[in-house]
Enzyme design. Structure first.
Site, PDB file in Angstrom:
ATOM      1  N   TYR A  45       0.845  -1.168  -0.126  1.00 43.93           N
ATOM      2  CA  TYR A  45       0.205   0.036   0.249  1.00 43.93           C
ATOM      3  C   TYR A  45       0.311   1.377  -0.153  1.00 43.93           C
ATOM      4  O   TYR A  45       2.564   1.116  -0.369  1.00 43.93           O
ATOM      5  CB  TYR A  45      -0.941  -0.191   1.374  1.00 43.93           C
ATOM      6  CG  TYR A  45      -2.129  -1.098   1.260  1.00 43.93           C
ATOM      7  CD1 TYR A  45      -2.900  -0.893   0.139  1.00 43.93           C
ATOM      8  CD2 TYR A  45      -1.809  -2.620   1.776  1.00 43.93           C
ATOM      9  CE1 TYR A  45      -4.081  -2.281  -0.016  1.00 43.93           C
ATOM     10  CE2 TYR A  45      -2.466  -3.571   1.752  1.00 43.93           C
ATOM     11  CZ  TYR A  45      -3.660  -3.693   0.566  1.00 43.93           C
ATOM     12  OH  TYR A  45      -4.481  -4.384   0.682  1.00 43.93           O
ATOM     13  N   ARG A  92       2.923  -0.958  10.526  1.00 42.45           N
ATOM     14  CA  ARG A  92       2.594  -2.618  10.254  1.00 42.45           C
ATOM     15  C   ARG A  92       4.323  -2.430   9.187  1.00 42.45           C
ATOM     16  O   ARG A  92       4.192  -1.592   8.172  1.00 42.45           O
ATOM     17  CB  ARG A  92       1.751  -3.067   9.699  1.00 42.45           C
ATOM     18  CG  ARG A  92       1.337  -4.668   9.572  1.00 42.45           C
ATOM     19  CD  ARG A  92       1.106  -5.544  10.367  1.00 42.45           C
ATOM     20  NE  ARG A  92       1.414  -7.176  10.444  1.00 42.45           N
ATOM     21  CZ  ARG A  92       0.661  -7.539   9.674  1.00 42.45           C
ATOM     22  NH1 ARG A  92      -0.225  -8.330   8.574  1.00 42.45           N
ATOM     23  NH2 ARG A  92       0.905  -8.950   9.908  1.00 42.45           N
ATOM     24  N   GLY A 181      -4.144 -14.006  11.795  1.00 41.13           N
ATOM     25  CA  GLY A 181      -5.155 -13.695  11.203  1.00 41.13           C
ATOM     26  C   GLY A 181      -6.038 -14.753  10.721  1.00 41.13           C
ATOM     27  O   GLY A 181      -6.839 -14.986  11.077  1.00 41.13           O
ATOM     28  N   ARG A 182      -5.476 -15.763   9.688  1.00 44.52           N
ATOM     29  CA  ARG A 182      -6.601 -16.590   9.239  1.00 44.52           C
ATOM     30  C   ARG A 182      -7.279 -17.066  10.274  1.00 44.52           C
ATOM     31  O   ARG A 182      -8.286 -17.062  10.475  1.00 44.52           O
ATOM     32  CB  ARG A 182      -6.220 -17.128   8.357  1.00 44.52           C
ATOM     33  CG  ARG A 182      -5.517 -16.489   6.301  1.00 44.52           C
ATOM     34  CD  ARG A 182      -4.728 -17.142   5.398  1.00 44.52           C
ATOM     35  NE  ARG A 182      -3.413 -17.722   5.999  1.00 44.52           N
ATOM     36  CZ  ARG A 182      -2.128 -17.824   5.428  1.00 44.52           C
ATOM     37  NH1 ARG A 182      -2.040 -18.156   4.253  1.00 44.52           N
ATOM     38  NH2 ARG A 182      -1.007 -17.898   6.187  1.00 44.52           N
TER      39      ARG A 182
HETATM   40  C1  LIG Z   1      -8.802 -11.250   4.496  1.00 45.30           C
HETATM   41  C2  LIG Z   1      -7.315 -11.005   5.255  1.00 45.30           C
HETATM   42  C3  LIG Z   1      -7.467  -9.673   5.530  1.00 45.30           C
HETATM   43  C4  LIG Z   1      -5.570  -9.490   6.031  1.00 45.30           C
HETATM   44  N1  LIG Z   1      -5.988  -7.598   5.503  1.00 45.30           N
HETATM   45  C5  LIG Z   1      -4.622  -7.162   6.536  1.00 45.30           C
HETATM   46  C6  LIG Z   1      -4.889  -6.116   6.836  1.00 45.30           C
HETATM   47  O1  LIG Z   1      -5.823  -5.180   6.372  1.00 45.30           O
HETATM   48  N2  LIG Z   1      -3.608  -5.068   6.921  1.00 45.30           N
HETATM   49  C7  LIG Z   1      -2.074  -6.248   7.441  1.00 45.30           C
HETATM   50  O2  LIG Z   1      -1.469  -5.168   7.626  1.00 45.30           O
HETATM   51  N3  LIG Z   1      -2.769  -7.803   6.976  1.00 45.30           N
HETATM   52  C8  LIG Z   1      -3.593  -7.630   6.703  1.00 45.30           C
HETATM   53  N4  LIG Z   1      -3.561  -9.693   6.678  1.00 45.30           N
HETATM   54  C9  LIG Z   1      -2.203  -9.656   6.732  1.00 45.30           C
HETATM   55  C10 LIG Z   1      -2.456 -10.146   8.338  1.00 45.30           C
HETATM   56  O3  LIG Z   1      -2.267  -9.874   8.726  1.00 45.30           O
HETATM   57  C11 LIG Z   1      -1.253 -11.595   8.274  1.00 45.30           C
HETATM   58  O4  LIG Z   1      -0.151 -11.260   8.425  1.00 45.30           O
HETATM   59  C12 LIG Z   1      -1.372 -13.280   6.972  1.00 45.30           C
HETATM   60  O5  LIG Z   1      -3.061 -13.169   7.130  1.00 45.30           O
HETATM   61  C13 LIG Z   1      -0.515 -14.192   7.617  1.00 45.30           C
HETATM   62  O6  LIG Z   1      -0.680 -14.434   9.045  1.00 45.30           O
HETATM   63  P1  LIG Z   1      -1.596 -15.794   8.950  1.00 45.30           P
HETATM   64  O7  LIG Z   1      -0.659 -16.938   8.742  1.00 45.30           O
HETATM   65  O8  LIG Z   1      -1.844 -16.032  10.469  1.00 45.30           O
HETATM   66  O9  LIG Z   1      -2.690 -15.808   8.672  1.00 45.30           O
HETATM   67  C14 LIG Z   1      -4.927  -9.415   6.099  1.00 45.30           C
HETATM   68  C15 LIG Z   1      -4.885 -11.219   5.930  1.00 45.30           C
HETATM   69  C16 LIG Z   1      -6.143 -11.768   5.722  1.00 45.30           C
HETATM   70  C17 LIG Z   1      -6.444 -12.984   5.180  1.00 45.30           C
END
Ligand SMILES: Cc1cc2nc3c(=O)[nH]c(=O)nc-3n(C[C@H](O)[C@H](O)[C@H](O)COP(=O)(O)O)c2cc1C
Length: 226
Positions: A45, A92, A181-182
């Protein structure tokens, strides 16, 4: 989702207005009752676009050297902190995430850029630094040490965070907290499930970034499925 406009470089005299937009958004969030804001300098971004040499081809004070490319991020964090208070501001970053055309492949340049950014904000003592990166990478460890305050870790999209992977990040002292996240998206009661060793709902990637509530508010809790 809407069609993208053709991107263009901001004029130098437009940048104060961009910083003012961040301040306005942060103040609005706090006025609306939020505890704080996270400056999104990750994942391709706008602020990340300034950090990376692939997307930042400016010749003014915001482009060229690592220090110049880090300038916008530092100015946004500083300006937002002045208005809502450092204790309400996090940031971040995602060094070398290489996403959305924002490419950082020169390791020496990446290190110089993110060191400039972290050195430029460390003295403010904001609430936290959050990273999406390899927690065990030398640069990630170095940035944590330079920041000197609370650090939230996340190892990215390559593998879904598990209780074990999150615990390992803490046990190896690679972060103070872990961002999930997920699993937390798919499990509204993730904390209870992890505590109980219960099975998890699988996240459905088809509903990620979908634009409406589906996939955000409709995963069942354990008690709903019992
Ligand atoms: C639907 C979705 C939305 C996300 N939105 C953001 C966001 O707004 N800002 C951000 O820094 N990361 C965002 N992420 C990334 C997560 O913060 C995280 O880094 C990523 O999902 C990997 O971690 P996990 O294995 O726990 O899912 C998003 C991830 C998902 C799946």
């Amino acid at each position: 989702m809407q069609d993208y406009p053709t991107p263009r470089a901001l004029e130098t005299d437009e940048i104060p207005g961009i910083i003012a937009d961040f301040v306005y958004a942060a103040r609005s969030a706090v006025d609306a009752g939020l505890d704080g804001v996270e400056i999104h300098a990750a994942n391709g971004y706008l602020v990340h676009q300034f950090l990376a040499p692939s997307s930042n081809q400016r010749t003014d004070a915001y482009g060229g050297t690592p220090e110049n490319r880090a300038r916008l991020a530092i100015e946004v964090v500083t300006a937002v902190s002045e208005v809502i208070g450092v204790e309400r501001v996090g940031i971040r970053i995602s060094p070398s995430h290489n996403i959305q055309g924002v490419v950082e492949e020169d390791a020496a340049d990446v290190a110089a850029t993110y060191r400039a950014l972290v050195d430029g904000i460390a003295g403010l003592r904001i609430a936290y630094l959050s990273y999406l990166a390899d927690p065990r990478a030398e640069l990630t460890r170095d940035l944590r040490a330079r920041f000197g305050g609370p650090v939230i870790g996340n190892d990215g999209f390559g593998s879904v965070t598990t209780l074990e992977s999150a615990q390992a990040i803490l046990d190896e002292d690679l972060a103070d907290l872990v961002a999930v996240g997920r699993p937390v998206l798919a499990n509204p009661d993730l904390v209870e499930r992890w505590k109980a060793g219960a099975a998890l709902n699988e996240p459905n990637s088809a509903t990620f970034y979908g634009g409406d509530a589906e996939g955000y508010v409709d995963y069942p809790t354990l008690s709903a499925t019992a």
